[in-house]
Design a protein around this motif. Structure first.
Motif, PDB file in Angstrom:
ATOM      1  N   PRO A 168      47.391  22.746  43.596  1.00  0.00           N
ATOM      2  CA  PRO A 168      46.505  23.896  43.790  1.00  0.00           C
ATOM      3  C   PRO A 168      45.702  24.227  42.531  1.00  0.00           C
ATOM      4  CG  PRO A 168      48.826  24.525  44.006  1.00  0.00           C
ATOM      5  CD  PRO A 168      48.792  23.064  43.869  1.00  0.00           C
ATOM      6  N   LEU A 171      46.902  26.703  39.802  1.00  0.00           N
ATOM      7  CA  LEU A 171      47.814  26.278  38.749  1.00  0.00           C
ATOM      8  C   LEU A 171      47.034  25.972  37.476  1.00  0.00           C
ATOM      9  CD1 LEU A 171      50.671  26.347  39.590  1.00  0.00           C
ATOM     10  CD2 LEU A 171      50.682  23.873  39.775  1.00  0.00           C
ATOM     11  N   GLU A 173      44.135  27.242  36.805  1.00  0.00           N
ATOM     12  CA  GLU A 173      43.580  28.509  36.326  1.00  0.00           C
ATOM     13  C   GLU A 173      44.628  29.327  35.589  1.00  0.00           C
ATOM     14  OE1 GLU A 173      41.962  29.956  39.962  1.00  0.00           O
ATOM     15  OE2 GLU A 173      40.173  28.698  39.780  1.00  0.00           O
ATOM     16  N   ALA A 174      45.828  29.342  36.153  1.00  0.00           N
ATOM     17  CA  ALA A 174      46.918  30.065  35.492  1.00  0.00           C
ATOM     18  C   ALA A 174      47.179  29.457  34.118  1.00  0.00           C
ATOM     19  CB  ALA A 174      48.180  30.022  36.347  1.00  0.00           C
ATOM     20  N   ALA A 175      47.136  28.137  34.051  1.00  0.00           N
ATOM     21  CA  ALA A 175      47.382  27.466  32.776  1.00  0.00           C
ATOM     22  C   ALA A 175      46.268  27.772  31.780  1.00  0.00           C
ATOM     23  CB  ALA A 175      47.493  25.961  32.991  1.00  0.00           C
ATOM     24  N   ARG A 176      45.045  27.867  32.290  1.00  0.00           N
ATOM     25  CA  ARG A 176      43.936  28.186  31.384  1.00  0.00           C
ATOM     26  C   ARG A 176      44.102  29.582  30.819  1.00  0.00           C
ATOM     27  NH1 ARG A 176      38.263  27.302  33.991  1.00  0.00           N
ATOM     28  NH2 ARG A 176      37.600  28.012  31.957  1.00  0.00           N
ATOM     29  N   ASP A 178      46.898  31.025  30.475  1.00  0.00           N
ATOM     30  CA  ASP A 178      48.052  30.939  29.584  1.00  0.00           C
ATOM     31  C   ASP A 178      47.726  30.180  28.301  1.00  0.00           C
ATOM     32  OD1 ASP A 178      49.963  32.446  30.752  1.00  0.00           O
ATOM     33  OD2 ASP A 178      50.873  30.836  31.906  1.00  0.00           O
ATOM     34  N   ALA A 180      46.578  27.034  27.886  1.00  0.00           N
ATOM     35  CA  ALA A 180      46.842  25.598  27.812  1.00  0.00           C
ATOM     36  C   ALA A 180      45.513  24.853  27.908  1.00  0.00           C
ATOM     37  CB  ALA A 180      47.768  25.175  28.938  1.00  0.00           C
ATOM     38  N   LYS A 184      47.413  20.009  26.908  1.00  0.00           N
ATOM     39  CA  LYS A 184      48.669  20.704  27.229  1.00  0.00           C
ATOM     40  C   LYS A 184      48.880  20.802  28.735  1.00  0.00           C
ATOM     41  CE  LYS A 184      50.869  23.877  24.847  1.00  0.00           C
ATOM     42  NZ  LYS A 184      51.718  23.557  23.772  1.00  0.00           N
ATOM     43  N   PHE A 185      47.801  21.057  29.460  1.00  0.00           N
ATOM     44  CA  PHE A 185      47.924  21.164  30.912  1.00  0.00           C
ATOM     45  C   PHE A 185      48.432  19.844  31.487  1.00  0.00           C
ATOM     46  CE2 PHE A 185      45.909  20.519  35.138  1.00  0.00           C
ATOM     47  CZ  PHE A 185      46.641  21.475  35.817  1.00  0.00           C
ATOM     48  N   ASP A 188      52.218  19.400  29.993  1.00  0.00           N
ATOM     49  CA  ASP A 188      53.196  20.431  30.365  1.00  0.00           C
ATOM     50  C   ASP A 188      53.285  20.669  31.872  1.00  0.00           C
ATOM     51  OD1 ASP A 188      53.776  20.768  27.766  1.00  0.00           O
ATOM     52  OD2 ASP A 188      52.679  22.633  27.487  1.00  0.00           O
ATOM     53  N   ILE A 189      52.186  20.509  32.574  1.00  0.00           N
ATOM     54  CA  ILE A 189      52.176  20.867  33.992  1.00  0.00           C
ATOM     55  C   ILE A 189      52.058  19.627  34.871  1.00  0.00           C
ATOM     56  CG2 ILE A 189      51.112  22.345  35.741  1.00  0.00           C
ATOM     57  CD1 ILE A 189      51.894  23.995  33.371  1.00  0.00           C
ATOM     58  N   PRO A 192      55.031  16.685  34.567  1.00  0.00           N
ATOM     59  CA  PRO A 192      56.298  17.018  35.251  1.00  0.00           C
ATOM     60  C   PRO A 192      56.136  17.119  36.766  1.00  0.00           C
ATOM     61  CG  PRO A 192      55.884  18.527  33.428  1.00  0.00           C
ATOM     62  CD  PRO A 192      54.660  17.701  33.565  1.00  0.00           C
ATOM     63  N   LEU A 193      54.981  17.604  37.220  1.00  0.00           N
ATOM     64  CA  LEU A 193      54.785  17.719  38.673  1.00  0.00           C
ATOM     65  C   LEU A 193      54.664  16.344  39.325  1.00  0.00           C
ATOM     66  CD1 LEU A 193      52.239  20.640  39.152  1.00  0.00           C
ATOM     67  CD2 LEU A 193      54.672  20.597  39.669  1.00  0.00           C
TER      68      LEU A 193
ATOM     69  N   LEU B  54      37.114  32.378  34.586  1.00  0.00           N
ATOM     70  CA  LEU B  54      37.294  31.176  35.404  1.00  0.00           C
ATOM     71  C   LEU B  54      35.979  30.758  36.057  1.00  0.00           C
ATOM     72  CD1 LEU B  54      40.673  32.205  37.038  1.00  0.00           C
ATOM     73  CD2 LEU B  54      40.335  30.591  35.188  1.00  0.00           C
ATOM     74  N   PHE B  83      47.750  35.779  40.810  1.00  0.00           N
ATOM     75  CA  PHE B  83      47.015  35.088  41.866  1.00  0.00           C
ATOM     76  C   PHE B  83      47.609  35.362  43.235  1.00  0.00           C
ATOM     77  CE2 PHE B  83      46.264  32.757  38.018  1.00  0.00           C
ATOM     78  CZ  PHE B  83      44.945  32.369  38.107  1.00  0.00           C
ATOM     79  N   ALA B  87      50.718  31.041  41.978  1.00  0.00           N
ATOM     80  CA  ALA B  87      50.412  30.025  40.965  1.00  0.00           C
ATOM     81  C   ALA B  87      51.487  29.926  39.901  1.00  0.00           C
ATOM     82  CB  ALA B  87      49.049  30.281  40.322  1.00  0.00           C
ATOM     83  N   TYR B  89      54.383  27.878  37.940  1.00  0.00           N
ATOM     84  CA  TYR B  89      54.589  26.460  37.674  1.00  0.00           C
ATOM     85  C   TYR B  89      55.885  26.040  38.360  1.00  0.00           C
ATOM     86  CZ  TYR B  89      51.416  27.989  34.036  1.00  0.00           C
ATOM     87  OH  TYR B  89      50.380  28.566  33.371  1.00  0.00           O
ATOM     88  N   HIS B  91      57.808  23.533  38.411  1.00  0.00           N
ATOM     89  CA  HIS B  91      58.863  22.776  37.725  1.00  0.00           C
ATOM     90  C   HIS B  91      59.528  23.570  36.613  1.00  0.00           C
ATOM     91  CE1 HIS B  91      55.199  22.355  35.475  1.00  0.00           C
ATOM     92  NE2 HIS B  91      55.884  21.987  34.429  1.00  0.00           N
ATOM     93  N   TYR B 100      55.601  30.679  29.025  1.00  0.00           N
ATOM     94  CA  TYR B 100      54.656  29.600  28.710  1.00  0.00           C
ATOM     95  C   TYR B 100      53.411  30.075  27.947  1.00  0.00           C
ATOM     96  CZ  TYR B 100      51.886  25.377  29.323  1.00  0.00           C
ATOM     97  OH  TYR B 100      51.133  24.264  29.100  1.00  0.00           O
ATOM     98  N   GLY B 101      52.797  31.139  28.449  1.00  0.00           N
ATOM     99  CA  GLY B 101      51.578  31.629  27.804  1.00  0.00           C
ATOM    100  C   GLY B 101      51.836  32.118  26.384  1.00  0.00           C
ATOM    101  N   ASN B 104      52.267  29.263  24.011  1.00  0.00           N
ATOM    102  CA  ASN B 104      50.987  28.651  23.654  1.00  0.00           C
ATOM    103  C   ASN B 104      50.232  29.485  22.643  1.00  0.00           C
ATOM    104  OD1 ASN B 104      51.372  26.469  25.264  1.00  0.00           O
ATOM    105  ND2 ASN B 104      50.218  27.278  26.991  1.00  0.00           N
ATOM    106  N   ARG B 148      54.884  37.460  34.468  1.00  0.00           N
ATOM    107  CA  ARG B 148      54.124  36.565  33.604  1.00  0.00           C
ATOM    108  C   ARG B 148      52.917  37.293  33.012  1.00  0.00           C
ATOM    109  NH1 ARG B 148      52.210  30.908  36.104  1.00  0.00           N
ATOM    110  NH2 ARG B 148      50.859  32.254  37.288  1.00  0.00           N
ATOM    111  N   ARG B 152      52.574  39.239  28.504  1.00  0.00           N
ATOM    112  CA  ARG B 152      51.476  38.947  27.577  1.00  0.00           C
ATOM    113  C   ARG B 152      50.928  40.212  26.936  1.00  0.00           C
ATOM    114  NH1 ARG B 152      47.237  34.785  29.353  1.00  0.00           N
ATOM    115  NH2 ARG B 152      46.859  35.274  27.174  1.00  0.00           N
TER     116      ARG B 152
END
Lengths: 281, 357
Positions: A168, A171, A173-176, A178, A180, A184-185, A188-189, A192-193, B54, B83, B87, B89, B91, B100-101, B104, B148, B152
């Motif tokens: 999706p 994921l 966007e959430a990482a961005r 966060d 990453a 890193k994305f 880290d993401i 593993p997926l 975004l 979201f 969203a 992660y 794993h 995580y954030g 980073n 999450r 922050r």
């Protein structure tokens, strides 16, 4: 749910199992007899007494023209081929798929289709130019020359592309959010997926690399780079005059050659299933 | 915690001549809870995503805490987002998801653990910290997503329809939790939803969007009581406000030949807005031909026709309804809109002639 046991169904299943397993058993059993017995009596379905001798000889006897190639060396070479292939292909195709899916650059779609159409071209089609390139680079008789030219994998790129597209967008966007970055994305993401995908491709590619025959045959003249597949062939090639080929040794090598792929399937299948059941929803 | 300022913000997608969002001016005070509401495709999510970083901003300026963020990466904007599909992660454990954030950003381990512990306590996630998201229920996942965001300690929370994936009952309780949490943390929040009830109950101020433009900004009650246009009128409030064609003749509002009250406005056609909850069944007034009745338990919604136009009325009585009933209209509670533009007509109304025929 309890199912009624139907004897006839089981009969068919058992017959199928026997049919599929018979050649393997035959190879294993025949490898425990002396070559003369095999030559005069044909293949065996019962164990013989020569097994220990055969396997010891196959693994440790120094053979070949130079007299320093053992079965263990060949096993080692095949292992390097298989693992090098699988790991290299996974790394390369994951990176290619990552670029294709997550970075908007011009001609990405065209590039993908170009990669994809190479699926239609088997190794044999480009084997002469590939050989030429490796030869010019002075990479004949090296592991690099054996592995690198075959690493680009349209199949792997395609599988990973499809998989990444199913991840999706949120994921990413959430990482961005966060913090990453692209690297890193990926590490880290995405990696593993992709575990289940990697396991599946590892199985396919390891066996593909393990079973390579034509390419190593062309690339290596030095016997220390012989793989098991070539070893089996070279044992059967000694039928000159009245000498009987060492059938038992060929069978023993074949049995040995079977073990690692089976092990890979067994180990990674577990991971595969675990990965499937662990996935979200 | 910060002031959020959107000035002339707009977005035109590449290859499109029509802007998806245009001319958005909103000043959001520190700690305010702003809900962006509108039908799907109205640009509310696009707007939120522009604030988050975004989506690129093609027009105007977005400032968070006075800092122009147009060109900044999402991570540098000091915001956190929740979201619709959480969203998380898949794993990572709940704990790792929240951490995580911060990792980073290079926060120290001690700070991280303190904040996670605090967020876990607030959201009652303590027992689940070592679980993976797949082992959690929808509501718990939603809480992790909020956790999450909380750890922050951002300048602003951005919520993108966070409750849409939950079942109705959970949605109501999560709604209250979000509101309580936001009050307690006093963090500026921007919340997108298409659910007008969610919008009404959560917002300090509502922003009603339509076709990429702001229709109205105001406190929920203010918008409910005086919607700026027919669009807002029909979107906010349930059941939707009935909009009927009427005329102003001789200083009086006339609907299908019935006079409803005096009004100080020019003669001609107007759109008359009537909320079902402002009407009641009475002994005299507007005749309504009952078509069908929706029973809601505490009340029922009576749908019928006045002349050729549909009208809904809320009734709390137990009486049998059939055929024609008479509806009392409070002239102080009716809304007038310009038939052409759909904008609200503010006109002084004489509070007389209730139920006059």
């Amino acid at each position: 749910m309890m199912q009624k046991i139907k004897p006839f169904d089981h009969l068919i299943l058992i017959a199928g199992v026997l049919f599929l397993i018979a050649p393997v058993v035959m190879a294993l059993m025949s490898s425990t007899h002396t070559p003369t017995d095999i030559h005069s009596n044909g293949l065996y379905l019962t164990p013989g007494s020569y097994g220990g001798e055969t396997y010891r000889k196959v693994l440790t006897h120094k053979g070949g023209f130079t007299g320093d190639v053992t079965g263990l060396t060949m096993l080692m070479n095949s292992m390097i081929m298989g693992i090098g292939f699988a790991v290299g292909k996974i790394v390369l195709s994951m990176m290619a798929a990552y670029a294709l899916v997550y970075f908007r650059f011009r001609f990405a779609t065209i590039l993908f289709w170009m990669i994809f159409t190479t699926l239609l071209l088997p190794l044999e089609v480009r084997i002469m130019p590939s050989y030429q390139v490796m030869s010019t680079l002075g990479l004949l008789n090296t592991y690099t020359g054996l592995i690198v030219p075959l690493l680009a994998s349209a199949t792997g790129t395609f599988f990973f592309r499809q998989f990444f597209r199913s991840v999706p967008d949120e994921l990413l966007e959430a990482a961005r959010i966060d913090g990453a970055g692209p690297f890193k994305f990926f590490i880290d993401i995405l990696v593993p997926l992709s575990r289940t995908m990697m396991a599946a491709i590892f199985i396919i590619m390891f066996i593909y690399g393990w079973n390579q025959y034509l390419w190593p045959l062309l690339m290596t003249t030095d016997e220390t780079f012989y793989t098991l597949m070539r070893g089996i062939k070279s044992i059967l090639q000694v039928w000159i005059g009245s000498q009987i080929p060492d059938y038992n040794e060929a069978f023993a090598l074949a049995v040995l050659a079977m073990i690692p792929p089976v092990a890979v399937v067994v180990i990674f299948q577990r991971m595969f299933i675990k990965g499937l059941t662990e996935s979200d929803k | 915690m910060a002031h959020l300022s959107l000035r002339g913000v707009g977005k035109t997608y590449a290859g499109s001549t029509q802007p998806a969002v245009s001319g958005i001016d909103i000043e959001i005070e520190d700690g305010e809870f702003i809900v962006l509401v509108g039908p799907s495709g109205c640009g509310k999510s696009t707007l939120l995503r522009m604030v988050a970083g975004l989506e690129t901003i093609t027009d105007g300026e977005v400032r968070i805490g006075g800092r122009l963020v147009n060109k900044l990466d999402p991570a540098e904007r000091d915001i956190a987002m929740v979201f619709q599909n959480y969203a998380l992660y898949p794993h990572m454990t709940v704990h790792d998801n929240m951490v995580y954030g911060l990792k980073n950003r290079g926060e120290s381990k001690q700070v991280i653990e303190e904040r996670v512990a605090e967020a876990a306590r607030m959201l009652e996630l303590g027992p689940y910290l070592d679980r993976k998201p797949r082992a959690l229920s929808g509501g718990q996942r939603q809480r992790v997503a909020m956790g999450r965001a909380i750890v922050r300690q951002p300048a602003a929370f951005l919520f993108d329809e966070p409750l849409s994936n939950l079942d109705a009952k959970l949605r109501v309780s999560m709604r209250m939790e979000i509101r309580k949490l936001q009050k307690r943390l006093a963090t500026t929040s921007l919340y997108v939803t298409h659910d007008q009830l969610e919008a009404m109950t959560l917002a300090d101020r509502l922003v009603v969007l339509n076709g990429g433009r702001v229709e109205q900004i105001g406190a929920p009650l203010e918008i409910y009581r005086s919607p700026a246009s027919t669009f807002v009128a029909s979107f906010i409030g349930a059941p939707a406000m009935s909009l009927l064609d009427a005329r102003i003749e001789g200083g009086e509002i006339v609907l299908e030949g019935h006079r409803l009250g005096r009004v100080d406005h020019a003669e001609g056609p107007v759109t008359l807005g009537l909320r079902a909850e402002d009407l009641r069944i009475s002994d005299q007034g507007l005749p309504l031909v009952v078509e069908h009745v929706e029973e809601l338990g505490a009340q029922r919604i009576v749908h019928g026709m006045v002349g050729g136009q549909p009208l809904a009325v809320i009734d709390t009585s137990e009486r049998q309804l059939a055929g024609e009933v008479l509806i009392a209209v409070d002239p102080a509670r009716l809304h007038l809109f310009d038939t052409m533009s759909g904008r609200r007509i503010e006109a002084s109304r004489a509070p007389v002639l209730e139920g006059a025929v």
